[in-house]
Design a protein around this motif. Structure first.
Motif, PDB file in Angstrom:
ATOM      1  N   VAL A  70      41.364 105.053 -88.569  1.00 39.43           N
ATOM      2  CA  VAL A  70      42.423 106.060 -88.546  1.00 39.43           C
ATOM      3  C   VAL A  70      42.069 107.115 -89.598  1.00 39.43           C
ATOM      4  N   HIS A  71      41.652 108.291 -89.120  1.00 37.25           N
ATOM      5  CA  HIS A  71      41.227 109.341 -90.048  1.00 37.25           C
ATOM      6  C   HIS A  71      42.413 110.141 -90.577  1.00 37.25           C
ATOM      7  N   GLU A  72      43.211 110.674 -89.655  1.00 40.69           N
ATOM      8  CA  GLU A  72      44.268 111.583 -90.097  1.00 40.69           C
ATOM      9  C   GLU A  72      45.381 111.654 -89.060  1.00 40.69           C
ATOM     10  N   ALA A  73      46.597 111.776 -89.525  1.00 40.43           N
ATOM     11  CA  ALA A  73      47.758 112.028 -88.670  1.00 40.43           C
ATOM     12  C   ALA A  73      48.235 113.449 -88.947  1.00 40.43           C
ATOM     13  N   THR A  84      53.734 108.324 -94.928  1.00 42.62           N
ATOM     14  CA  THR A  84      53.650 107.671 -93.624  1.00 42.62           C
ATOM     15  C   THR A  84      52.580 106.579 -93.640  1.00 42.62           C
ATOM     16  N   CYS A  85      52.573 105.822 -92.576  1.00 44.25           N
ATOM     17  CA  CYS A  85      51.516 104.850 -92.316  1.00 44.25           C
ATOM     18  C   CYS A  85      51.331 104.753 -90.806  1.00 44.25           C
ATOM     19  N   VAL A  86      50.211 104.227 -90.377  1.00 49.39           N
ATOM     20  CA  VAL A  86      49.914 104.082 -88.951  1.00 49.39           C
ATOM     21  C   VAL A  86      49.788 102.600 -88.637  1.00 49.39           C
ATOM     22  N   ARG A  87      50.541 102.150 -87.642  1.00 49.67           N
ATOM     23  CA  ARG A  87      50.548 100.741 -87.253  1.00 49.67           C
ATOM     24  C   ARG A  87      49.930 100.580 -85.871  1.00 49.67           C
ATOM     25  N   LEU A  88      49.062  99.586 -85.729  1.00 55.75           N
ATOM     26  CA  LEU A  88      48.430  99.262 -84.451  1.00 55.75           C
ATOM     27  C   LEU A  88      48.926  97.897 -83.992  1.00 55.75           C
ATOM     28  N   THR A  89      49.306  97.814 -82.716  1.00 57.26           N
ATOM     29  CA  THR A  89      49.830  96.566 -82.177  1.00 57.26           C
ATOM     30  C   THR A  89      49.168  96.281 -80.835  1.00 57.26           C
ATOM     31  N   ARG A 104      46.260 111.719 -94.528  1.00 59.93           N
ATOM     32  CA  ARG A 104      44.817 111.464 -94.453  1.00 59.93           C
ATOM     33  C   ARG A 104      44.568 110.017 -94.893  1.00 59.93           C
ATOM     34  N   PHE A 105      44.190 109.186 -93.952  1.00 63.12           N
ATOM     35  CA  PHE A 105      44.047 107.761 -94.224  1.00 63.12           C
ATOM     36  C   PHE A 105      42.580 107.352 -94.387  1.00 63.12           C
ATOM     37  N   ASN A 170      54.579 118.344 -82.291  1.00 64.72           N
ATOM     38  CA  ASN A 170      53.142 118.325 -82.006  1.00 64.72           C
ATOM     39  C   ASN A 170      52.396 117.268 -82.831  1.00 64.72           C
ATOM     40  N   PRO A 171      52.788 116.001 -82.756  1.00 64.81           N
ATOM     41  CA  PRO A 171      52.059 114.973 -83.504  1.00 64.81           C
ATOM     42  C   PRO A 171      50.727 114.635 -82.840  1.00 64.81           C
ATOM     43  N   ARG A 172      49.693 114.484 -83.660  1.00 66.63           N
ATOM     44  CA  ARG A 172      48.356 114.136 -83.193  1.00 66.63           C
ATOM     45  C   ARG A 172      47.726 113.179 -84.200  1.00 66.63           C
TER      46      ARG A 172
END
Length: 232
Positions: A70-73, A84-89, A104-105, A170-172
């Motif tokens: 995960v590079h960037e949100a 924020t954080c990014v979760r994968l399920t 930037r993760f 516009n989330p990416r």
């Protein structure tokens, strides 16, 4: 005397009805508990059933591991950037990035995808409220297993996400998705390097791939100079 006998008969019958009702309620509770336990147990947990479903074509793939960097949100929200954080399920398996206030993760996550998993859910979450701001569904077959070889060399992909909270525009997300960890040449270069985790190997691989075009161009220039010298 007769009224007492009649009343005793009624009470006796009423007690029997009450006993039957209690038995029915107890049986219903047991049935609900059994259904709950069965719902938590998936049929693919039984090895023979799992093999049959794969052989007959009900499931399109076997279990596999995947590394997603995960590079960037990227998103626009009222009040500016949030932590924020990014979760994968993927089914019963879940991983999450560290919290970040810039989006930037640059963090690799290893995820186990079980046979029969319908989708991989990626969610951008507000770290403080734990609410989902945006999400994205990835298809295990289309987006991972069936990616052409020519596209596997792409370092990053910017994918549009679906807003799930008001005010998120516009989330990416920028991702690198890899299933095969090492190629032949990269395996030779990294054979003498001690890497503790697949995530570390993934980052080293990215650095090697980024350096590869520069090395190729330098080799081509040297080859041209040698040819020119020989022709003279």
């Amino acid at each position: 005397m007769m009224p007492y006998l009649f009343w005793g008969t009624v009470v006796s019958r009423g007690g029997g009805c009450m006993c039957s009702s209690c038995t029915a309620v107890f049986a219903g509770c047991c049935a609900l508990w059994g259904m709950y336990k069965c719902a938590k147990c998936r049929c693919r947990d039984v090895p023979c059933v799992k093999r049959i479903m794969r052989c007959c074509g009900c499931d399109a793939f076997d279990d596999f591991d995947i590394v997603i960097v995960v590079h960037e949100a990227i998103y626009t929200v009222a009040g500016g950037k949030r932590t924020t954080c990014v979760r994968l399920t993927a089914g019963r398996h879940q991983v999450c990035t560290d919290e970040n206030n810039s989006g930037r993760f640059h963090q690799p996550l290893e995820l186990f995808v079980e046979q029969g998993t319908s989708h991989i859910m990626l969610e951008l979450m507000d770290a403080s409220s734990r609410k989902v701001m945006a999400n994205l569904k990835l298809d295990p077959v289309r987006d991972v297993l069936s990616v052409p070889e020519r596209e596997k060399a792409v370092q990053e992909k910017e994918l549009a996400m679906k807003p799930k909270s008001k005010g998120v525009i516009n989330p990416r997300v920028k991702l690198t998705i890899r299933r095969d960890m090492l190629g032949t040449e990269e395996e030779g270069l990294l054979s003498n390097i001690q890497t503790s985790t697949p995530e570390t190997t993934m980052l080293l691989r990215e650095q090697l791939q980024r350096a590869q075009p520069t090395a190729d161009s330098m080799a081509s220039e040297v080859e041209l100079l040698m040819r020119g010298h020989q022709s003279e």
